[in-house]
Design a protein around this motif. Structure first.
Motif, PDB file in Angstrom:
ATOM      1  N   MET A 231       5.991 -29.675 -16.782  1.00 48.90           N
ATOM      2  CA  MET A 231       6.933 -28.509 -17.202  1.00 48.90           C
ATOM      3  C   MET A 231       8.368 -28.985 -17.532  1.00 48.90           C
ATOM      4  O   MET A 231       9.312 -28.073 -17.386  1.00 48.90           O
ATOM      5  CB  MET A 231       7.128 -27.751 -15.710  1.00 48.90           C
ATOM      6  N   ILE A 232       8.560 -29.975 -17.833  1.00 47.28           N
ATOM      7  CA  ILE A 232       9.759 -30.548 -18.493  1.00 47.28           C
ATOM      8  C   ILE A 232      10.121 -30.396 -19.764  1.00 47.28           C
ATOM      9  O   ILE A 232       9.321 -30.523 -20.723  1.00 47.28           O
ATOM     10  CB  ILE A 232      10.063 -31.997 -18.088  1.00 47.28           C
ATOM     11  N   GLN A 233      11.101 -29.665 -20.153  1.00 48.38           N
ATOM     12  CA  GLN A 233      11.673 -29.647 -21.550  1.00 48.38           C
ATOM     13  C   GLN A 233      13.090 -30.316 -21.638  1.00 48.38           C
ATOM     14  O   GLN A 233      13.957 -29.667 -20.901  1.00 48.38           O
ATOM     15  CB  GLN A 233      12.048 -28.333 -22.102  1.00 48.38           C
ATOM     16  N   SER A 234      13.164 -31.476 -22.175  1.00 48.52           N
ATOM     17  CA  SER A 234      14.442 -32.289 -22.083  1.00 48.52           C
ATOM     18  C   SER A 234      15.582 -32.159 -23.462  1.00 48.52           C
ATOM     19  O   SER A 234      16.583 -32.613 -23.308  1.00 48.52           O
ATOM     20  CB  SER A 234      14.066 -33.699 -21.958  1.00 48.52           C
ATOM     21  N   CYS A 235      14.973 -31.572 -24.374  1.00 54.03           N
ATOM     22  CA  CYS A 235      15.752 -31.175 -25.563  1.00 54.03           C
ATOM     23  C   CYS A 235      15.230 -29.777 -26.260  1.00 54.03           C
ATOM     24  O   CYS A 235      14.028 -29.568 -26.077  1.00 54.03           O
ATOM     25  CB  CYS A 235      15.912 -32.378 -26.509  1.00 54.03           C
TER      26      CYS A 235
ATOM     27  N   ASP B  35       7.460 -35.338 -27.096  1.00 51.44           N
ATOM     28  CA  ASP B  35       8.331 -34.749 -26.124  1.00 51.44           C
ATOM     29  C   ASP B  35       8.392 -35.243 -24.814  1.00 51.44           C
ATOM     30  O   ASP B  35       9.533 -35.302 -24.097  1.00 51.44           O
ATOM     31  CB  ASP B  35       7.690 -33.164 -25.936  1.00 51.44           C
ATOM     32  N   ILE B  36       7.297 -35.819 -24.280  1.00 58.52           N
ATOM     33  CA  ILE B  36       7.365 -36.586 -23.007  1.00 58.52           C
ATOM     34  C   ILE B  36       8.035 -37.683 -23.078  1.00 58.52           C
ATOM     35  O   ILE B  36       8.690 -38.315 -21.967  1.00 58.52           O
ATOM     36  CB  ILE B  36       5.739 -36.716 -22.328  1.00 58.52           C
ATOM     37  N   LYS B  37       8.152 -38.361 -24.279  1.00 61.54           N
ATOM     38  CA  LYS B  37       8.800 -39.741 -24.256  1.00 61.54           C
ATOM     39  C   LYS B  37      10.233 -39.439 -23.990  1.00 61.54           C
ATOM     40  O   LYS B  37      11.139 -40.071 -23.410  1.00 61.54           O
ATOM     41  CB  LYS B  37       8.543 -40.232 -25.608  1.00 61.54           C
ATOM     42  N   HIS B  38      10.556 -38.328 -24.762  1.00 62.93           N
ATOM     43  CA  HIS B  38      12.192 -37.803 -24.556  1.00 62.93           C
ATOM     44  C   HIS B  38      12.354 -37.240 -23.170  1.00 62.93           C
ATOM     45  O   HIS B  38      13.507 -37.852 -22.406  1.00 62.93           O
ATOM     46  CB  HIS B  38      12.465 -36.658 -25.410  1.00 62.93           C
ATOM     47  N   ALA B  39      11.510 -36.572 -22.563  1.00 61.95           N
ATOM     48  CA  ALA B  39      11.617 -36.116 -21.155  1.00 61.95           C
ATOM     49  C   ALA B  39      11.614 -37.297 -20.184  1.00 61.95           C
ATOM     50  O   ALA B  39      12.520 -37.525 -19.242  1.00 61.95           O
ATOM     51  CB  ALA B  39      10.426 -35.248 -20.658  1.00 61.95           C
ATOM     52  N   PHE B  40      10.650 -38.562 -20.245  1.00 61.80           N
ATOM     53  CA  PHE B  40      10.994 -39.727 -19.472  1.00 61.80           C
ATOM     54  C   PHE B  40      12.188 -40.538 -19.951  1.00 61.80           C
ATOM     55  O   PHE B  40      12.545 -40.879 -18.930  1.00 61.80           O
ATOM     56  CB  PHE B  40       9.536 -40.293 -19.618  1.00 61.80           C
ATOM     57  N   PHE B  41      12.482 -40.353 -20.962  1.00 61.19           N
ATOM     58  CA  PHE B  41      13.827 -41.333 -21.343  1.00 61.19           C
ATOM     59  C   PHE B  41      15.077 -40.468 -20.539  1.00 61.19           C
ATOM     60  O   PHE B  41      15.978 -41.189 -20.161  1.00 61.19           O
ATOM     61  CB  PHE B  41      14.158 -40.973 -22.669  1.00 61.19           C
ATOM     62  N   SER B  42      15.043 -39.151 -20.391  1.00 56.54           N
ATOM     63  CA  SER B  42      16.216 -38.350 -19.895  1.00 56.54           C
ATOM     64  C   SER B  42      15.956 -38.526 -18.453  1.00 56.54           C
ATOM     65  O   SER B  42      17.121 -37.947 -17.705  1.00 56.54           O
ATOM     66  CB  SER B  42      15.853 -36.598 -20.299  1.00 56.54           C
ATOM     67  N   ASN B  43      14.943 -38.932 -17.755  1.00 56.54           N
ATOM     68  CA  ASN B  43      14.855 -39.197 -16.428  1.00 56.54           C
ATOM     69  C   ASN B  43      15.499 -40.460 -15.633  1.00 56.54           C
ATOM     70  O   ASN B  43      15.152 -41.275 -16.488  1.00 56.54           O
ATOM     71  CB  ASN B  43      13.340 -39.041 -15.982  1.00 56.54           C
ATOM     72  N   PRO B  44      16.278 -40.280 -14.775  1.00 58.75           N
ATOM     73  CA  PRO B  44      17.038 -41.718 -14.481  1.00 58.75           C
ATOM     74  C   PRO B  44      16.115 -42.652 -13.983  1.00 58.75           C
ATOM     75  O   PRO B  44      16.411 -43.956 -13.981  1.00 58.75           O
ATOM     76  CB  PRO B  44      17.836 -41.219 -13.137  1.00 58.75           C
TER      77      PRO B  44
ATOM     78  N   TYR C 298      16.991 -43.910 -28.265  1.00 63.89           N
ATOM     79  CA  TYR C 298      16.142 -45.026 -27.241  1.00 63.89           C
ATOM     80  C   TYR C 298      16.510 -46.486 -27.277  1.00 63.89           C
ATOM     81  O   TYR C 298      15.861 -47.112 -26.949  1.00 63.89           O
ATOM     82  CB  TYR C 298      14.607 -44.728 -27.813  1.00 63.89           C
ATOM     83  N   TRP C 299      17.270 -46.690 -28.036  1.00 64.41           N
ATOM     84  CA  TRP C 299      18.142 -48.029 -28.279  1.00 64.41           C
ATOM     85  C   TRP C 299      19.308 -47.856 -27.099  1.00 64.41           C
ATOM     86  O   TRP C 299      19.995 -46.850 -27.016  1.00 64.41           O
ATOM     87  CB  TRP C 299      18.442 -48.529 -29.522  1.00 64.41           C
ATOM     88  N   GLU C 300      19.124 -48.872 -26.442  1.00 63.59           N
ATOM     89  CA  GLU C 300      20.275 -48.877 -25.438  1.00 63.59           C
ATOM     90  C   GLU C 300      21.105 -50.426 -25.286  1.00 63.59           C
ATOM     91  O   GLU C 300      20.371 -51.241 -25.458  1.00 63.59           O
ATOM     92  CB  GLU C 300      19.799 -48.565 -23.928  1.00 63.59           C
ATOM     93  N   ARG C 301      22.301 -50.563 -25.213  1.00 64.47           N
ATOM     94  CA  ARG C 301      22.799 -51.891 -24.940  1.00 64.47           C
ATOM     95  C   ARG C 301      22.301 -52.476 -23.597  1.00 64.47           C
ATOM     96  O   ARG C 301      22.406 -51.737 -22.573  1.00 64.47           O
ATOM     97  CB  ARG C 301      24.204 -51.876 -25.000  1.00 64.47           C
TER      98      ARG C 301
ATOM     99  N   LEU D  42       6.922 -45.374 -25.132  1.00 69.29           N
ATOM    100  CA  LEU D  42       5.859 -44.759 -24.110  1.00 69.29           C
ATOM    101  C   LEU D  42       5.325 -45.829 -23.054  1.00 69.29           C
ATOM    102  O   LEU D  42       4.874 -45.267 -22.132  1.00 69.29           O
ATOM    103  CB  LEU D  42       4.843 -43.999 -25.042  1.00 69.29           C
ATOM    104  N   ARG D  43       5.677 -47.013 -23.077  1.00 67.75           N
ATOM    105  CA  ARG D  43       5.213 -48.077 -22.216  1.00 67.75           C
ATOM    106  C   ARG D  43       6.465 -48.530 -21.544  1.00 67.75           C
ATOM    107  O   ARG D  43       6.541 -49.629 -21.231  1.00 67.75           O
ATOM    108  CB  ARG D  43       4.652 -49.206 -22.672  1.00 67.75           C
ATOM    109  N   GLY D  44       7.541 -47.950 -21.449  1.00 70.93           N
ATOM    110  CA  GLY D  44       8.785 -48.323 -20.620  1.00 70.93           C
ATOM    111  C   GLY D  44       9.438 -48.997 -21.656  1.00 70.93           C
ATOM    112  O   GLY D  44       9.593 -49.177 -22.758  1.00 70.93           O
ATOM    113  N   TRP D  45      10.500 -49.600 -20.908  1.00 71.05           N
ATOM    114  CA  TRP D  45      11.620 -50.527 -21.670  1.00 71.05           C
ATOM    115  C   TRP D  45      10.968 -51.799 -22.255  1.00 71.05           C
ATOM    116  O   TRP D  45      10.149 -52.548 -21.505  1.00 71.05           O
ATOM    117  CB  TRP D  45      12.595 -50.981 -20.870  1.00 71.05           C
ATOM    118  N   HIS D  46      11.280 -52.070 -23.412  1.00 73.40           N
ATOM    119  CA  HIS D  46      11.062 -53.493 -24.003  1.00 73.40           C
ATOM    120  C   HIS D  46      12.527 -53.989 -24.789  1.00 73.40           C
ATOM    121  O   HIS D  46      12.998 -53.472 -25.336  1.00 73.40           O
ATOM    122  CB  HIS D  46      10.187 -53.342 -25.349  1.00 73.40           C
ATOM    123  N   GLY D  47      12.855 -55.479 -24.616  1.00 66.53           N
ATOM    124  CA  GLY D  47      13.985 -56.010 -24.902  1.00 66.53           C
ATOM    125  C   GLY D  47      13.615 -56.035 -26.572  1.00 66.53           C
ATOM    126  O   GLY D  47      12.542 -55.923 -26.895  1.00 66.53           O
TER     127      GLY D  47
END
Ligand SMILES: [Fe+2]
Length: 425
Positions: free
Chosen positions: A33-37, A148-157, A263-266, A279-284
């Protein structure tokens, strides 16, 4: 349509509908039910809207005495078909707790049952055309649901993963050297002729008609631009140097504060100083340095190309090359769900990995006619202010893309798996 084609269409209907079901199966009712953007929609809405399409365009007009599942759904799950005489529902759907997921799954089952019955009884050409369009529409929404779910999960702490396990290393992990391939060009043809020989052969109206184009000699890169190359652009002040940017793009860099792809982060844990959300979480970033950079918009792709002294290909150049290239690549069926490093000695990664921005605006081909009625709104009204992307991505169903396929988005869009292919005169 003959009985054999009808039974193939019924099989395709089942396969596409159950693919939506399996893609959503990993998600809880809350996730759905999430819409993050603003560009995205909740997965539950995708499940309902794709079903609405069959109810509206196939069952209501063609199933004798069809009784709609819920009359309110007709308005609720319309997305943009103004000529159906309905107001567009609120796009903001964050509070989309009702109807429940259970009720939407019941809606899907109800429509599927009626569709199966209709497909076993009819051979009406118009029904078949609409069913094929509905299935291709649903495949587009399968891809959207994943982005959309990738963005929703990225928006979740908590930054959850859609799929567990690290990215499989099934392809070469060392960089494939960038090579330039020469093409003579000349008078050629692009686009599709509708093919009456194969009733299940499908294309969208914006791929037609096939028409002549003249191409000057050009060069195209043998693979997509990698994260490693994009990192050099960032390190060389790519985002702080207005000279690389189109004016509209530079205004947006200043306004939105872009400094890196979405989706890039320092991150100091990785030797590159960056990590990437997948979609499989964080990767260096060091783990994916030689994979295509993705989630860049048209302005970023164009600025990168200028920085390299190149340009983006036109869609005619892209199709000219793709027409001679086997249709295979890292598409949804590989299950990787992220771009992979290139290998091979031909033109690599044209299909799959990430959609490639072209220098071409989405306009009608010479002689283009939209479909009649409400279905004419499908592509025809989006021929202003959008740029064409080609080739599909790692979340595009494999039987959905082809050399003539024209995707399009606003030039500032970043939430899709969109990347860069370089060209030169
Ligand atoms: Fe849609």
């Amino acid at each position: 349509m003959g009985p054999r084609s009808m039974s193939n269409l019924a099989l395709k209907y089942k396969a596409v509908r159950s693919m939506t079901h399996s893609l959503a199966a990993a998600l809880s009712p809350e996730d759905q039910m999430i819409q993050s953007c603003p560009e995205a929609s909740p997965v539950k809405w995708h499940q309902a809207h794709t079903t609405w399409f069959f109810e509206t365009f196939v069952l209501r007009p063609f199933f004798v005495n069809y009784k709609p599942f819920r009359e309110q759904f007709h308005r609720l799950f319309n997305s943009y078909y103004l000529s159906l005489g309905e107001d567009i529902p609120e796009k903001k759907l964050q509070s989309f707790s009702r109807p429940s997921l259970e009720e939407i799954l019941d809606f899907r089952a109800y429509v599927d049952q009626k569709m199966e019955r209709l497909l076993s009884q009819t051979s009406d050409e118009e029904v078949c055309r609409r069913v094929l369009l509905g299935l291709n529409h649903e495949q587009q929404h399968q891809e959207l649901a994943l982005t959309d779910i990738k963005h929703a999960f990225f928006s979740n702490p908590l930054r959850p993963s859609y799929k567990s396990g690290s990215l499989p290393k099934e392809r070469a992990q060392s960089a494939l050297e960038l090579r330039w391939l020469n093409f003579e060009g000349g008078l050629t043809e692009i686009g599709r002729t509708s093919n009456a020989e194969d009733a299940l052969d499908f294309c969208f109206d914006n791929e037609t008609p096939r028409h002549r184009v003249h191409l000057e000699c050009f060069q195209m890169a043998n693979r997509a631009v990698t994260c490693r190359e994009y990192l050099e652009f960032i390190s060389d002040d790519g985002y702080t140097h207005p000279g690389f940017w189109l004016s509209d793009g530079w205004n947006m860099v200043e306004e939105a504060g872009w400094e890196m792809p979405l989706y890039w982060e320092r991150n100091s844990d990785d030797e590159t100083g960056w990590r990437v959300f997948t979609l499989r979480g964080w990767h260096g970033l060091s783990e994916v340095l030689d994979t295509p950079v993705c989630h860049v918009n048209f302005f970023e792709a164009d600025a990168f190309a200028r920085w390299r002294g190149c340009r983006l290909p036109t869609e005619a150049e892209w199709e000219f090359v793709a027409d001679e290239t086997p249709l295979r690549g890292n598409l949804l069926d590989t299950g990787r769900l992220h771009p992979a490093a290139a290998n091979g000695d031909g033109v690599e990664q044209l299909f799959g990995d990430c959609w490639e921005w072209t220098a071409s605006p989405h306009v009608g081909y010479p002689g283009y006619r939209p479909l009649p009625g409400a279905l004419g709104e499908y592509n025809g009204k989006f021929m202003s202010g959008q740029m064409v992307l080609r080739g599909g991505s790692c979340v595009t169903p494999a039987d959905h893309v082809r050399a003539t396929y024209r995707n399009y988005f606003h030039p500032a869009t970043r939430w899709q798996f969109s990347g860069i292919r370089l060209a030169m005169d």
